[in-house]
Scaffold this active site. Structure first.
Site, PDB file in Angstrom:
ATOM      1  N   THR A 147     -29.422  18.025  36.514  1.00 30.79           N
ATOM      2  CA  THR A 147     -28.778  17.359  36.189  1.00 30.79           C
ATOM      3  C   THR A 147     -27.506  18.645  36.753  1.00 30.79           C
ATOM      4  O   THR A 147     -26.721  18.434  37.331  1.00 30.79           O
ATOM      5  CB  THR A 147     -28.537  17.963  34.612  1.00 30.79           C
ATOM      6  OG1 THR A 147     -29.634  18.631  34.506  1.00 30.79           O
ATOM      7  CG2 THR A 147     -29.808  16.399  33.548  1.00 30.79           C
ATOM      8  N   LYS A 173     -37.035  20.937  37.261  1.00 23.72           N
ATOM      9  CA  LYS A 173     -35.312  21.021  36.107  1.00 23.72           C
ATOM     10  C   LYS A 173     -35.215  20.938  36.381  1.00 23.72           C
ATOM     11  O   LYS A 173     -35.858  21.999  35.417  1.00 23.72           O
ATOM     12  CB  LYS A 173     -34.428  19.629  36.576  1.00 23.72           C
ATOM     13  CG  LYS A 173     -35.292  18.909  35.574  1.00 23.72           C
ATOM     14  CD  LYS A 173     -34.499  18.965  33.809  1.00 23.72           C
ATOM     15  CE  LYS A 173     -33.063  18.724  34.316  1.00 23.72           C
ATOM     16  NZ  LYS A 173     -31.828  19.335  33.402  1.00 23.72           N
ATOM     17  N   THR A 184     -34.486  23.507  28.234  1.00 26.99           N
ATOM     18  CA  THR A 184     -34.019  22.442  29.030  1.00 26.99           C
ATOM     19  C   THR A 184     -34.711  22.570  30.754  1.00 26.99           C
ATOM     20  O   THR A 184     -34.049  22.510  31.480  1.00 26.99           O
ATOM     21  CB  THR A 184     -32.539  21.579  29.200  1.00 26.99           C
ATOM     22  OG1 THR A 184     -32.085  21.024  28.374  1.00 26.99           O
ATOM     23  CG2 THR A 184     -32.910  20.987  30.739  1.00 26.99           C
ATOM     24  N   GLU A 267     -27.321  27.451  35.422  1.00 21.60           N
ATOM     25  CA  GLU A 267     -25.744  27.550  35.706  1.00 21.60           C
ATOM     26  C   GLU A 267     -24.744  28.366  35.584  1.00 21.60           C
ATOM     27  O   GLU A 267     -24.937  29.443  34.916  1.00 21.60           O
ATOM     28  CB  GLU A 267     -25.359  26.647  34.112  1.00 21.60           C
ATOM     29  CG  GLU A 267     -25.756  25.181  34.095  1.00 21.60           C
ATOM     30  CD  GLU A 267     -25.669  24.787  32.994  1.00 21.60           C
ATOM     31  OE1 GLU A 267     -26.480  23.740  32.556  1.00 21.60           O
ATOM     32  OE2 GLU A 267     -25.746  24.744  31.350  1.00 21.60           O
ATOM     33  N   ASN A 394     -20.734  24.043  30.581  1.00 20.45           N
ATOM     34  CA  ASN A 394     -21.304  24.112  29.886  1.00 20.45           C
ATOM     35  C   ASN A 394     -19.873  23.773  28.116  1.00 20.45           C
ATOM     36  O   ASN A 394     -20.370  22.727  27.328  1.00 20.45           O
ATOM     37  CB  ASN A 394     -22.014  25.141  28.510  1.00 20.45           C
ATOM     38  CG  ASN A 394     -23.318  24.760  29.530  1.00 20.45           C
ATOM     39  OD1 ASN A 394     -23.896  24.246  29.679  1.00 20.45           O
ATOM     40  ND2 ASN A 394     -23.787  25.792  30.117  1.00 20.45           N
ATOM     41  N   THR A 399     -18.086  16.072  29.609  1.00 19.90           N
ATOM     42  CA  THR A 399     -16.607  15.384  30.378  1.00 19.90           C
ATOM     43  C   THR A 399     -16.857  15.227  31.824  1.00 19.90           C
ATOM     44  O   THR A 399     -15.838  14.997  32.800  1.00 19.90           O
ATOM     45  CB  THR A 399     -15.289  15.917  30.228  1.00 19.90           C
ATOM     46  OG1 THR A 399     -15.522  17.740  30.416  1.00 19.90           O
ATOM     47  CG2 THR A 399     -15.254  16.117  28.605  1.00 19.90           C
TER      48      THR A 399
END
Length: 399
Positions: A147, A173, A184, A267, A394, A399
């Site tokens: 992702t 992942k 996650t 991230e 995040n 979007t």
């Protein structure tokens, strides 16, 4: 090769249109032989439909599984009764196309929460994925489950059991919503060893406890987290009482590599940091303190700013809810293969050069060591820094 490294496993990946970018978003991993399965799932009370489905399947049977369908871009979480119905529709179709019973197919999903699963797109994707299954499909499958990951995460371990070569392969992942007790992240592990269900579950749980349960990126737990292992016995070697420690070592090492890769690809992450707490009364208390330090926004932003602000580390330790004597604690920081630098010595600031402390914080990977001087308990957590990029990713995730 990742999950297709063990004998008898094939994989395929396609872009079926779940991701607007057109990137790979559907992976299929299948075995030529029935598999014993084991899994560890998220502890979040809000569980996605595929998690609930897999839990139900594994409660019903733990052997005879043939394939796993994994989609990215859609979590199929918080989607009501339709979400679970959609999982059944996907696994029934996959079973039909593969020629296996529907209850031998498992499923994982990751992505945006609260959006219905686009079953029609997945159906079309499966019709292309099944004939594309091959031993060369492992890397593509690892890319299809990504992702916000920036790179695929794969690992392979090879060992010999009773003179017979055995392989363990894995892919994972995860980049955000990462925290102990599953968060996650998805991981699928395959092996061509023969292992009974109870032993396989015990081996996996032990490996997860010192790998995926030792990582935190942002302190959030996901609705979809799953670590699953399939064992098909194709190598002709069984894991028995005598060979169990050897297999456990290899499985644990593979899980640790994948878990570290998740943190390193957190991230917006620019730092990989090990928080090690020793001298606690118990390992559990050491782990609680390490986790509290690892998820502190003030600590993590100091890591990002390369500011050796050790006061934030001590403050986070003191807020973990574990009693200790502040006048007895000591704190070091350390680059790999270098002598630790003492910052705080038994309740008081130590003498050190600020430039040296900053040099350690400037490294892409370093260790923080906190000694409570109360006992023999020791544990660790792997974490990363918290950057501007994390907020950007995040803040605009949908979007």
């Amino acid at each position: 090769m990742s999950v297709t490294a063990p004998q008898g496993f094939r994989a395929a990946a396609v872009a079926c249109g779940i991701k607007a970018s057109g990137a790979l978003d559907l992976a299929l991993v299948a075995s030529t032989r029935p598999c014993t399965a084991a899994a560890v799932f998220t502890t979040n009370q809000v569980k996605a439909a595929p998690v609930r489905y897999d839990q139900a399947m594994l409660a019903h049977r733990r052997a005879g599984f043939r394939a796993v369908v994994i989609n990215s871009g859609n979590a199929n979480a918080c989607t009501g009764p339709q979400g679970l119905s959609d999982v059944y529709r996907v696994t029934e179709l996959a079973g039909f196309l593969l020629g296996f019973p529907a209850d031998t197919i498992l499923m994982m999903s990751t992505g945006v929460i609260g959006v219905p699963l686009p079953v029609d797109k997945i159906r079309a994707g499966l019709m292309r994925a099944v004939p594309a299954l091959s031993e060369a499909g492992g890397e593509a499958a690892a890319r299809a489950i990504m992702t916000t990951d920036t790179r695929p995460k794969m690992a392979v371990r090879r060992l010999t059991l009773n003179g017979i070569p055995v392989t363990i392969g894995g892919m994972a992942k995860g980049a955000g919503m990462i925290h102990p007790h599953m968060a996650t992240m998805l991981a699928l592990i395959t092996t061509d060893a023969e292992i009974d269900a109870d032993r396989l579950q015990a081996l996996l749980r032990s490996a997860v406890d010192v790998s995926f349960h030792r990582i935190t990126v942002d302190g959030d737990q996901s609705t979809n987290d799953t670590v699953m292992i399939l064992a098909n016995g194709a190598a002709g070697a069984a894991v028995d009482e005598g060979s169990m420690p050897l297999f456990q070592e290899a499985l644990t090492d593979l899980c640790m590599e994948l878990a570290k890769a998740i943190v390193q690809d957190g991230e917006g992450a620019t730092k990989f940091v090990e928080i090690r707490v020793r001298g606690a009364r118990t390992p559990e208390e050491a782990r609680r303190i390490a986790r509290h330090i690892a998820r502190s926004p003030l600590v993590k932003t100091a890591f990002y700013g390369e500011d050796p602000n050790w006061g934030r580390i001590l403050a986070a330790a003191g807020a973990a809810g574990v009693p200790f004597d502040p006048d007895a604690i000591s704190l070091w920081i350390q680059r790999e293969n270098e002598t630790p630098l003492l910052l705080f010595d038994r309740g008081a600031p130590a003498f050190y050069f600020e430039e040296e402390a900053r040099r350690i914080f400037q490294a892409s990977a370093f260790r923080v060591i906190l000694d409570l001087d109360m006992g023999e308990g020791e544990d660790w957590v792997w974490t990363c820094d918290l950057s501007h990029e994390y907020v950007t990713i995040n803040g605009k995730y949908r979007t």
